[in-house]
Scaffold this active site. Structure first.
Site, short mmCIF file in Angstrom:
data_model
loop_
_atom_site.label_atom_id
_atom_site.label_comp_id
_atom_site.label_asym_id
_atom_site.label_seq_id
_atom_site.Cartn_x
_atom_site.Cartn_y
_atom_site.Cartn_z
N ASP A 156 1.79 -3.04 4.32
CA ASP A 156 3.10 -2.87 3.71
C ASP A 156 4.13 -3.44 4.68
OD1 ASP A 156 3.89 -0.97 1.02
OD2 ASP A 156 5.56 -1.59 2.29
N ASP A 215 4.32 -9.01 5.79
CA ASP A 215 4.84 -9.45 4.50
C ASP A 215 3.70 -10.15 3.76
OD1 ASP A 215 6.06 -10.85 2.39
OD2 ASP A 215 7.96 -10.92 3.48
N ALA A 220 0.78 -1.24 0.00
CA ALA A 220 0.00 0.00 0.00
C ALA A 220 0.82 1.29 0.00
CB ALA A 220 -0.92 0.01 1.22
N ALA A 221 2.00 1.26 0.58
CA ALA A 221 2.73 2.52 0.81
C ALA A 221 3.18 3.14 -0.51
CB ALA A 221 3.93 2.26 1.70
N PRO A 222 3.09 4.46 -0.65
CA PRO A 222 2.70 5.46 0.36
C PRO A 222 1.19 5.70 0.49
CG PRO A 222 3.40 6.56 -1.65
CD PRO A 222 3.58 5.08 -1.90
N GLY A 223 0.37 4.91 -0.16
CA GLY A 223 -1.07 5.04 0.07
C GLY A 223 -1.82 5.76 -1.04
N GLY A 224 -1.15 5.98 -2.18
CA GLY A 224 -1.81 6.68 -3.29
C GLY A 224 -3.08 5.96 -3.73
N LYS A 225 -3.00 4.63 -3.79
CA LYS A 225 -4.18 3.89 -4.28
C LYS A 225 -5.12 3.56 -3.13
CE LYS A 225 -1.52 2.31 -8.21
NZ LYS A 225 -0.15 2.53 -7.75
N CYS A 280 4.16 -1.25 -12.11
CA CYS A 280 4.50 -0.08 -12.94
C CYS A 280 5.73 -0.45 -13.78
CB CYS A 280 4.73 1.17 -12.09
SG CYS A 280 5.94 1.00 -10.78
#
Ligand SMILES: C[S@@+](CC[C@H](N)C(=O)[O-])C[C@H]1O[C@@H](n2cnc3c(N)ncnc32)[C@H](O)[C@@H]1O
Length: 466
Positions: free
Chosen positions: A282, A331, A261-266, A403
């Site tokens: 994360d 993890d 998840a980090a940094p949490g954009g999605k 990405c």
């Protein structure tokens, strides 16, 4: 803080950062470390000098393939790393149009006296840089016969893309060399895109809409300069990354896992779309701190739905129950260590990858990655996917995302998984770009046109058969 430092000091500092990059360090922290070290050794650098050092270092990083090949042609034998890095930085500066070439040569030679390990080499630097200026055209033509110098990517990277994308490989490499634009995601819980564009216009910032929530700024700026950024009206996010949450399509009340998840954009985008019950996972601090900060800035850090500033929250929101997101360290390959046993309705697996699709934002990635990385990361992605699949309820959906533009980190992972799991099927995905007809979405290549501008991503939506 004093006046702006001489160019020689800025060049010396940038060269230290490029030497650290050549030694395997990410460029941004390397630049900050070089700036601090320079401050400790002398007067602290003023903001204009710090900005100049970043520009010089990033420019050298973007031209590193060409600068290194030119240096190889100019040098009788390879100099030690600190001096080599200074020479690459100076050559990259001389490659910039409209530069005052004699000034750059003089300042680079003066910089040699400031770089530990390069001080005895002022004469060498002077001679090679002046020879470059005399024989520029011939040297450039000779250097550009090598693909690393022609494209400014490692040879293995170019060869891999050429083999996988025989039509598009040049366009992909060029897109990665383009300056990165700044795109925003408008928080539709707070404001409509047209109203936010009007706020930007009132603040003197040109921008246009390039997606349902995506806005492309004419010029990048500091986040603090954006209207309502602190209040959570917008998030900085590439338009291609903004496909993830709508493609997963969370519904109110559903239990959703954002596994990397980090940094949490999605994570925050999923919550903007629906009052779902989110677990953001994360590996640990300090990455998770960024998730919490983003949740708080957008008002998702407590139960009762998204809050307005000063509002205590409203647990009886009409669009369903909303509980505070759970932010977990763990993890993803080992759910037994963190999973409470309740299945998820939807899972976003935004997996760790080479980041080969976002090189225009992080030009250092190409020099830091190794030929074996796509395969290594592909194996990790498969391991995470297999582990998380067991947490999905029958009928549930998992979006696998990277990405990357390498096949090993996209369709290969998914095809291999589908071969192994009879209870999984891949659903078709589509997206309307440019307000045109819906297009299939799978491997999204990076693109920068007037109406379409995004990084490279891979998306696959998998459904667990009921
Ligand atoms: C591509 S980034 C995620 C970006 C994020 N989804 C967003 O949109 O802001 C990948 C993340 O995966 C995390 N990660 C890597 N290996 C992991 C693992 N085994 N378990 C959980 N998280 C992992 C990394 O720490 C990193 O934050």
């Amino acid at each position: 803080m004093g006046a702006r430092a001489p160019l020689s000091r800025e060049i010396a500092c940038a060269a230290q950062a490029i030497a650290a990059l050549a030694g395997g360090r990410s460029l941004q922290p390397a630049i900050e470390a070089a700036i601090s070290a320079s401050g400790e050794a002398g007067e602290a650098l003023d903001p204009a000098s710090r900005a100049a050092i970043r520009d010089i270092a990033y420019h050298a990083c973007r031209q590193l393939g060409l600068a290194r090949e030119l240096a190889r042609l100019l040098n009788q034998r390879p100099p030690p790393l600190p001096l080599a890095a200074l020479q690459w930085v100076a050559l990259a500066q001389l490659l910039e149009p409209l530069r005052a070439e004699p000034v750059i040569v003089d300042q680079a030679v003066a910089a040699a006296r400031l770089v530990p390990g390069a001080s005895a080499a002022a004469g060498f630097l002077n001679a090679t840089l002046r020879r470059f200026l005399r024989e520029r055209d011939a040297l450039l033509a000779a250097a550009r016969r090598k693909d690393e110098a022609r494209w400014n990517y490692p040879h293995w990277w170019i060869a891999q893309l050429r083999a996988e994308q025989p039509q598009a490989w040049r366009a992909i490499l060029e897109a990665g060399n383009a300056p990165p634009p700044m795109s925003l995601r408008v928080n539709r819980r707070r404001i409509g895109v047209d109203d936010y564009l009007a706020q930007l216009a009132a603040a003197g910032r040109g921008a246009r809409r390039i997606g349902p929530q995506a806005v492309l700024l004419d010029e990048p700026c500091a986040v603090d300069a954006l209207p309502g950024w602190r209040e959570g009206l917008v998030t900085v996010q590439d338009a291609g990354a903004q496909l993830a949450a709508p493609l997963l399509d969370p519904q109110p009340g559903e239990r959703v896992l954002d596994a990397c998840a980090a940094p949490g954009g999605k994570t925050t985008h999923l919550l903007e779309l629906a009052d779902c019950r989110i677990t953001a996972l994360d590996l640990g601090e300090p990455r998770l701190r960024l998730v919490r900060e983003n949740l708080a800035r957008l008002g998702f850090d407590r139960a009762g739905g998204a809050r307005d500033p000063g509002d205590a929250g409203d647990p009886s929101r009409p669009d369903g129950p909303h509980e505070a997101p759970r932010v977990l360290a763990g993890d993803a390959r080992h759910p037994a260590d963190w999973w409470d046993g309740e299945p998820f309705d939807r899972i976003l697996l935004d997996a760790p990858c080479t980041a080969s699709g976002i090189v225009r934002r992080h030009p250092d990635i190409r020099w830091l990655r190794r030929r074996s990385d796509p395969a290594t990361l592909s194996a990790q992605q498969s391991e995470i996917l297999a582990a998380l699949w067991l947490l999905l309820r029958p009928g549930g959906k998992l979006l696998f995302a990277t990405c990357s533009v390498f096949r090993a980190e996209g369709v290969s992972v998914v095809d291999h998984f589908l071969d192994l799991r009879r209870d999984a099927r891949r659903l078709k995905l589509s997206w309307r770009f440019d307000e045109g007809a819906a297009e299939p979405v799978s491997q999204l290549l990076p693109v920068a046109t007037a109406t379409r501008n995004h990084d490279g991503f891979f998306y696959a939506l998998l459904e667990k058969r009921p």
